[in-house]
Design a protein around this motif. Structure first.
Motif, short mmCIF file in Angstrom:
data_model
loop_
_atom_site.label_atom_id
_atom_site.label_comp_id
_atom_site.label_asym_id
_atom_site.label_seq_id
_atom_site.Cartn_x
_atom_site.Cartn_y
_atom_site.Cartn_z
N MET B 1 0.80 -1.21 0.00
CA MET B 1 0.00 0.00 0.00
C MET B 1 0.84 1.27 0.00
O MET B 1 0.37 2.35 0.25
CB MET B 1 -0.93 0.03 1.23
N THR B 2 2.14 1.12 -0.20
CA THR B 2 2.96 2.35 -0.22
C THR B 2 2.61 3.13 -1.49
O THR B 2 2.54 2.58 -2.58
CB THR B 2 4.46 2.02 -0.24
N GLN B 3 2.39 4.41 -1.28
CA GLN B 3 2.03 5.24 -2.41
C GLN B 3 3.25 5.59 -3.22
O GLN B 3 4.33 5.82 -2.68
CB GLN B 3 1.39 6.54 -1.90
N THR B 4 3.02 5.64 -4.49
CA THR B 4 4.07 6.18 -5.34
C THR B 4 4.10 7.70 -5.20
O THR B 4 3.14 8.32 -4.72
CB THR B 4 3.84 5.79 -6.80
N ARG B 5 5.21 8.22 -5.64
CA ARG B 5 5.37 9.68 -5.53
C ARG B 5 4.24 10.42 -6.24
O ARG B 5 3.66 11.38 -5.72
CB ARG B 5 6.72 10.05 -6.17
N ARG B 6 3.92 9.95 -7.43
CA ARG B 6 2.85 10.62 -8.18
C ARG B 6 1.53 10.61 -7.43
O ARG B 6 0.77 11.59 -7.43
CB ARG B 6 2.67 9.94 -9.55
N GLU B 7 1.26 9.48 -6.80
CA GLU B 7 0.00 9.40 -6.07
C GLU B 7 -0.05 10.39 -4.91
O GLU B 7 -1.09 10.96 -4.61
CB GLU B 7 -0.21 7.96 -5.56
N ARG B 8 1.10 10.55 -4.28
CA ARG B 8 1.13 11.52 -3.18
C ARG B 8 0.88 12.93 -3.71
O ARG B 8 0.07 13.68 -3.19
CB ARG B 8 2.49 11.45 -2.47
N LEU B 9 1.60 13.27 -4.77
CA LEU B 9 1.40 14.59 -5.36
C LEU B 9 -0.06 14.78 -5.75
O LEU B 9 -0.65 15.83 -5.50
CB LEU B 9 2.28 14.74 -6.61
N ARG B 10 -0.62 13.76 -6.33
CA ARG B 10 -2.01 13.86 -6.79
C ARG B 10 -2.94 14.17 -5.62
O ARG B 10 -3.83 15.00 -5.70
CB ARG B 10 -2.41 12.56 -7.48
N GLU B 11 -2.69 13.49 -4.53
CA GLU B 11 -3.56 13.72 -3.37
C GLU B 11 -3.44 15.14 -2.83
O GLU B 11 -4.43 15.76 -2.48
CB GLU B 11 -3.25 12.70 -2.27
N THR B 12 -2.22 15.62 -2.76
CA THR B 12 -2.07 16.99 -2.26
C THR B 12 -2.70 17.98 -3.24
O THR B 12 -3.26 18.99 -2.82
CB THR B 12 -0.60 17.35 -2.03
N THR B 13 -2.63 17.67 -4.52
CA THR B 13 -3.27 18.57 -5.48
C THR B 13 -4.79 18.56 -5.28
O THR B 13 -5.42 19.62 -5.27
CB THR B 13 -2.93 18.16 -6.92
N PHE B 14 -5.34 17.37 -5.12
CA PHE B 14 -6.77 17.28 -4.80
C PHE B 14 -7.11 18.18 -3.61
O PHE B 14 -8.04 18.98 -3.64
CB PHE B 14 -7.15 15.83 -4.47
N ALA B 15 -6.29 18.03 -2.58
CA ALA B 15 -6.55 18.80 -1.36
C ALA B 15 -6.43 20.30 -1.62
O ALA B 15 -7.24 21.10 -1.13
CB ALA B 15 -5.58 18.37 -0.26
N GLU B 16 -5.41 20.66 -2.41
CA GLU B 16 -5.19 22.08 -2.66
C GLU B 16 -6.36 22.67 -3.45
O GLU B 16 -6.82 23.78 -3.16
CB GLU B 16 -3.88 22.31 -3.42
N ILE B 17 -6.84 21.93 -4.42
CA ILE B 17 -7.98 22.43 -5.21
C ILE B 17 -9.16 22.72 -4.28
O ILE B 17 -9.74 23.80 -4.30
CB ILE B 17 -8.40 21.40 -6.28
N LYS B 18 -9.49 21.74 -3.46
CA LYS B 18 -10.64 21.93 -2.58
C LYS B 18 -10.39 23.09 -1.61
O LYS B 18 -11.29 23.89 -1.34
CB LYS B 18 -10.92 20.64 -1.81
N SER B 19 -9.17 23.17 -1.13
CA SER B 19 -8.87 24.23 -0.18
C SER B 19 -9.01 25.61 -0.81
O SER B 19 -9.63 26.52 -0.25
CB SER B 19 -7.45 24.03 0.36
N VAL B 20 -8.43 25.76 -2.00
CA VAL B 20 -8.54 27.06 -2.69
C VAL B 20 -10.00 27.35 -3.03
O VAL B 20 -10.47 28.49 -2.88
CB VAL B 20 -7.66 27.06 -3.97
#
Lengths: 235, 235
Positions: B1-20
């Motif tokens: 279940m270790t996330q790849t780097r891209r998956e991590r970035l993707r999640e933070t981007t999801f979060a940033e979109i919602k936050s903004v």
DNA sequence: AGGTTAAACTAACGGCGTTAGTTATTTAGA
DNA sequence: TCTAAATAACTAACGCCGTTAGTTTAACCT
């Protein structure tokens, strides 16, 4: 006071704009008030509308005022037309008419209550007097209800906290009415109750719970009135 | 279940979109959710957002779900954290928390209740489960309140018309809860009451009448609970 | 290292409210 | 009645918006 030809044309154009706007609002929702769409349906160019309303918000405000007055008219005819002297029946009729109007004119209801449109914020100096007309009617109806000799103030309302009582009395003096604080509180609370039930129904939040919200609404209003001693006929 | 780097970035981007999006919604109102504005504030091109949400409505739906859960969380912690076994106090805390949350997160409240955004209509299969969580919590709280021995059903609710009773019992069976119809009615009515008061306050319709609507709200909720035999501490 | 996949980009379409500038028509005054 | 002012329509354009298509850059897996 005879109108010139241009003035007559101008008035019908004003009316047509509002009418088309209403129609599109009813068909596609509150937010679908588009100057370009209105103009195109009227067969004219969009910028020409600016000869009538100085902005889209101005048009919306005009519609808002009409909506307030339409609601007030409906409530007035529904309640004041009740041939009895039973204040409870009149109140009952008014509350039922409130829901009925809201469901029949759902876009107008959205316009009045809530923040229904993108950037639009209603100018207070416009909406306040319109809203006062409705408030005034309810004050009149509650005053009549008060004077019924079955009317009682429920136990839980007999002691109002000081802070709230002061607010209610400030309002009382400002408006120049004669309702005791407990009745003013009842007025506000029942207004909130009615609006809450209607908006839950209108926005679909009761769909999972109730098939026929009207019975719920009617029973609750009836209970509310029974609580103050005013029983209402079964039909 | 270790996330790849891209998956991590993707999640933070999801979060940033919602936050903004949340931030812009808070600053400029519910309807000001603009993909272009969000993208520009994030320093990316607008079409790139379509790699995360397949439309603007999809983004709004995501925000809507978070709003529902935020409200549910708030109500849960406010009520379930009350250390007493007095069901009335828990209900009281929940209703106060409801208003408090609505005022603190007014755009989320608008998102949940009403139809706050231009063309947007919430997909039922998404909102229904989220709404049920809140409804479920209130059912739990009312069930607890029921079991208090001071609890009484007010006189005006003892006889529910057949049609309404059938609807309430249908709901009861569907949801698998054990509240008697009168209590279900109380639940719905008090919910409507609370939402009505909050939306009147939030949309400024009480401004002419009350300076401090909190006292009004608190007194009304307290009265409502007193009516069913549950008295609540003064603070 | 090379092929695949995902995420960014640019360009463009059709919609929106709104402004500026222009033209035709109606009204009012000499 | 002829003319000047005022009114109401128009077109063109600006800068927003959501969204689609096509392309390039970067990350991942084998």
């Amino acid at each position: 006071m005879t109108q010139t030809r241009r003035e007559r044309l101008r008035e019908t154009t004003f009316a047509e704009i509002k009418s088309v706007a209403r129609q599109q609002m009813a068909e596609q929702g509150t937010a679908a008030i588009s100057l370009r769409a209105i103009a195109s349906q009227m067969g004219m160019a969009a910028p020409s509308l600016y000869n009538y309303y100085k902005s889209r918000d101005d048009l919306i405000t005009a519609l808002l005022i009409e909506a307030f007055n339409s609601l007030a008219d409906t409530l007035e005819t529904a309640s004041l037309a009740i041939p009895t002297k039973n204040g409870g029946e009149k109140l009952f009729a008014a509350y039922l008419a409130y829901r009925d109007w809201a469901l029949r004119n759902s876009t107008d209801f959205s316009l009045i209550t809530g923040s229904p449109i993108p950037g639009y914020h209603a100018p207070e100096n416009i909406t306040t007097p319109a809203a006062k007309r409705i408030m005034g009617l309810f004050q009149l109806l509650w005053r009549e209800a008060c004077s019924q000799n079955q009317f009682i103030i429920p136990a839980e309302y007999t002691e109002i906290p000081d802070g709230l009582r002061q607010q209610l009395e400030a309002w009382k003096e400002f408006e120049g009415n004669y309702l005791p604080p407990a009745v003013l509180h009842l007025l506000l609370a029942s207004w909130a109750q009615a609006q809450g039930m209607v908006s839950l129904e209108l926005y679909g939040q009761l769909r999972n719970n109730l098939k026929e919200p009207f019975e719920f609404y009617q029973f609750e209003i009836r209970s509310l009135l029974k609580r103050v001693g005013l029983s209402v006929q079964n039909n």
